[in-house]
Design a protein around this motif. Structure first.
Motif, PDB file in Angstrom:
ATOM      1  N   GLN A 165       0.691  -1.342   0.020  1.00  0.00           N
ATOM      2  CA  GLN A 165       0.019  -0.150  -0.041  1.00  0.00           C
ATOM      3  C   GLN A 165       0.826   1.376  -0.168  1.00  0.00           C
ATOM      4  N   THR A 166       0.679   2.285  -0.885  1.00  0.00           N
ATOM      5  CA  THR A 166       1.339   3.404  -0.999  1.00  0.00           C
ATOM      6  C   THR A 166       0.674   4.615  -0.374  1.00  0.00           C
ATOM      7  N   THR A 170       0.263  12.678  -0.299  1.00  0.00           N
ATOM      8  CA  THR A 170       1.655  12.884  -0.727  1.00  0.00           C
ATOM      9  C   THR A 170       1.729  14.290  -1.248  1.00  0.00           C
ATOM     10  N   PRO A 195      -2.899  11.338  -4.543  1.00  0.00           N
ATOM     11  CA  PRO A 195      -1.980  10.819  -5.812  1.00  0.00           C
ATOM     12  C   PRO A 195      -2.922  10.595  -6.870  1.00  0.00           C
ATOM     13  N   PRO A 198      -0.156   5.990  -8.295  1.00  0.00           N
ATOM     14  CA  PRO A 198       0.995   5.590  -7.232  1.00  0.00           C
ATOM     15  C   PRO A 198       2.471   5.544  -8.137  1.00  0.00           C
ATOM     16  N   GLN A 199       2.558   6.224  -9.058  1.00  0.00           N
ATOM     17  CA  GLN A 199       3.552   6.101 -10.250  1.00  0.00           C
ATOM     18  C   GLN A 199       4.932   6.321  -9.550  1.00  0.00           C
ATOM     19  N   PHE A 201       5.858   6.407  -6.176  1.00  0.00           N
ATOM     20  CA  PHE A 201       6.055   5.378  -5.222  1.00  0.00           C
ATOM     21  C   PHE A 201       6.574   4.076  -5.948  1.00  0.00           C
ATOM     22  N   LYS A 202       5.625   3.488  -6.872  1.00  0.00           N
ATOM     23  CA  LYS A 202       5.997   2.104  -7.209  1.00  0.00           C
ATOM     24  C   LYS A 202       7.244   1.986  -7.808  1.00  0.00           C
ATOM     25  N   GLN A 215      -0.920  -3.423  -6.407  1.00  0.00           N
ATOM     26  CA  GLN A 215      -2.068  -2.983  -5.438  1.00  0.00           C
ATOM     27  C   GLN A 215      -3.263  -2.771  -6.240  1.00  0.00           C
ATOM     28  N   ALA A 217      -5.095   0.048  -6.420  1.00  0.00           N
ATOM     29  CA  ALA A 217      -4.736   1.444  -6.107  1.00  0.00           C
ATOM     30  C   ALA A 217      -6.165   2.406  -6.087  1.00  0.00           C
ATOM     31  N   CYS A 219      -6.998   6.286  -7.102  1.00  0.00           N
ATOM     32  CA  CYS A 219      -6.152   7.296  -7.738  1.00  0.00           C
ATOM     33  C   CYS A 219      -7.239   8.358  -7.746  1.00  0.00           C
ATOM     34  N   ASP A 238      -2.551  -1.752 -10.270  1.00  0.00           N
ATOM     35  CA  ASP A 238      -1.195  -1.022 -10.396  1.00  0.00           C
ATOM     36  C   ASP A 238       0.018  -1.861  -9.993  1.00  0.00           C
TER      37      ASP A 238
END
Length: 600
Positions: A165-166, A170, A195, A198-199, A201-202, A215, A217, A219, A238
């Motif tokens: 999980q991100t 952010t 976010p 999660p670009q 972060f991943k 995940q 995710a 967005c 994601d």
């Protein structure tokens, strides 16, 4: 016996006849047949018919019940009278003779009924979404969504992906859409952002030494609504992988997509192996980078048949501009004037001057129509042979610079295929779109700019790319493809992905080619740049949209039919009343003063 139920409303069968049971649920439909009351009792699991006659001790209470009241009933299971069973209902062989009714939750007058599939205004449906969700079709769509997500998770884990999980709070990022901003109370004047994806972060997860991430995710993007895009928020599968090529990503993702669609397609065929279609070919053949391959119509360049021909409009256009072309849209079985005139009228309604056409009919050599007479039978035959057309078929033509008319060519191809009934609706046709151009010419600013994703790796040797001179190698730069790809199904783009640019020197060079200095790169993406400069593996990924996947599988054309609590077209939550005003105290705590536009 349990306080509310011994069985669900979808559980009882012939084997339960004679059993004393207790059910709880909603009064779905109430029917009075000559003094005998039949009530379809509904819960999440199904429907059961319950019956009260004047001899039932619960009859007086049953007479007071209305649609969508929540009740508990006690009674005895019995077989339905001969000829009244319902084969379409799992519980259709039995009914319950009511002995006792307890009203658990009476309902007022309904703003919209739950029974039936009538259409109601979207505003009403969204304001009373909890009622809308009781309706069978929408209820089942949401259940399909949950099962699809379960299937995706299982398939990803079976391939060695691990779920992370991100962060949701952010930093603001200059991506494709506006951020949703969240003010910080303890840092006055500063804001978090939700976010857009999660670009970063991943990618940082890959730089951190993990190998296969995924995940489901959420967005968040502050953008206008469309039928295939929810305003505010959406979910995506994601994923990111280290030490991979483009083919490795395809080999990991394709079985997941194909497997999920096969599982939930209800027998509809699914593409066994997704074809790879270069971006330039997709535009030329289908007029779009999101082609619906269920439509067999494919366009072709037929410029040579018109060059120096008697059809002066096209011939002069080709002679005057070396970039001009004539494209043909074949129309198998469309060989009659009425159809051709109808498509021509549609084109004019779309703001075009029209569509030239030729059609072939029995006993008429060289084709029919004014255009055929202008170019003559030899050139007409040349076109027919190239496109594989004959008697009973037609073809339409678009001319000019392809980059200017391609946005019309795609819809024209779609219109022809749909009008002629050529589109095979009951199937899922996938493809990969590959070889996206990395750069394009910005005519307004007279400079080279990024064509799509600026963070994709160029599809050429690193050393060769670093040697390129933006001033001297302009033509070469405009021919470079990025290692970038899309998944498309039935004309719907499910996701974009890429092999990421993991080299700071390559990233700096790419941005320099597009006219952005290192100071811009540092200011906007300094954190990512620092991470990549401290040992980053080659990595890539993709993010298929969950909402769009479920929309296709449920046969819906609007994402709001597969989302629990969607917003309307104006990004308003009519059920919860969001966005809403906040108190002066809340604003003071956040050190915010409103500067609202003047009311007109």
């Amino acid at each position: 016996m349990h306080r509310y139920r011994s069985h669900t409303c979808g559980a009882l069968r012939e084997s339960d006849i004679g059993t004393e049971v207790r059910l709880s649920g909603w009064c779905h439909r109430i029917r009075d047949h000559g003094g005998v009351l039949f009530i379809d009792l509904r819960d999440h699991y199904g429907l059961t018919q319950v019956v009260a006659d004047p001899d039932s001790p619960a009859f007086k209470v049953a007479e007071t019940l209305r649609a969508e009241w929540v009740v508990r009933i006690d009674g005895k299971v019995r077989a339905r009278p001969e000829g009244t069973d319902n084969a379409d209902l799992p519980t259709g062989q039995v009914e319950i003779y009511i002995k006792e009714i307890e009203v658990l939750g009476p309902a007022g007058e309904l703003p919209m009924p739950v029974f039936g599939d009538q259409e109601y205004p979207e505003e009403t449906r969204l304001k009373y979404r909890f009622l809308d969700l009781r309706r069978d079709k929408l209820h089942q769509n949401i259940m399909v969504r949950g099962r699809v997500i379960d299937s995706i998770r299982r398939r990803m884990k079976e391939q060695g992906f691990f779920e992370f999980q991100t962060p949701i709070l952010t930093a603001s990022s200059p991506e494709g859409a506006r951020d949703y901003l969240v003010p910080s109370r303890i840092h006055p004047g500063k804001f978090y952002a939700l976010p857009q994806a999660p670009q970063q972060f991943k990618q940082l997860i890959m730089v951190s030494g993990f190998d296969r991430y995924f995940q489901i995710a959420p967005c968040f993007r502050d953008e206008d609504a469309r039928a295939d895009r929810s305003p505010g928020e959406f979910y995506q599968l994601d994923l990111e992988m280290s030490f991979v090529t483009q083919q490795d990503v395809f080999d990991a993702v394709e079985p997941v997509m194909r497997g999920v669609f096969e599982e939930f397609a209800n027998g509809k065929p699914v593409t066994p192996k997704f074809p790879l279609i270069p971006y330039a070919e997709a535009l030329r053949k289908y007029g779009t980078d999101k082609p619906d391959l269920r439509n067999p119509v494919g366009m072709q360049n037929v410029s040579e048949a018109f060059r120096s021909s008697g059809f002066k409009i096209f011939a002069n256009m080709l002679a005057a501009d070396p970039k001009a072309e004539v494209w043909a849209i074949p129309a198998p079985t469309g060989g009659n004037r009425a159809f051709c005139d109808r498509i021509n009228a549609w084109a004019q309604h779309e703001g075009q001057p029209g569509l030239g056409y030729i059609f072939w009919r029995e006993g008429e050599e060289g084709g029919a129509g004014p255009l055929a007479k202008n170019i003559g039978p030899e050139r007409t035959k040349q076109i027919a042979d190239q496109l594989g057309l004959g008697v009973g078929d037609a073809v339409f033509f678009i001319a000019g610079k392809p980059q200017q008319f391609v946005k019309f060519a795609g819809p024209a191809r779609t219109k022809v295929g749909e009008e002629l009934g050529l589109v095979k609706k009951d199937r899922f046709d996938f493809c990969w779109i590959v070889d996206f151009p990395m750069f394009e010419w910005n005519e307004e600013e007279k400079k080279i700019d990024f064509s799509h994703n600026p963070f994709s790796m160029p599809n050429m040797e690193v050393d060769e790319f670093l040697k390129l001179d933006p001033a001297a190698d302009q033509d070469k730069l405009l021919s470079i493809n990025a290692i970038q790809y899309d998944i498309v199904c039935n004309g719907v783009e499910l996701s974009s992905g890429a092999i990421r640019n993991h080299r700071p020197d390559v990233m700096k060079k790419a941005f320099a080619i597009a006219g952005y200095g290192e100071d811009v790169l540092e200011a906007k993406f300094g954190g990512m740049l620092r991470a990549l400069s401290l040992g980053a593996p080659p990595h890539g990924g993709i993010a298929p949209g969950i909402d769009r996947i479920v929309m296709l599988l449920c046969g819906e054309e609007n994402l709001r039919e597969v989302v629990l609590f969607p917003m309307n077209q104006r990004a308003e939550d009519l059920l919860m009343g969001a966005p809403s005003e906040v108190t002066a105290k809340q604003l003071r705590e956040l050190h915010i003063r409103l500067n609202l536009p003047d009311k007109k």
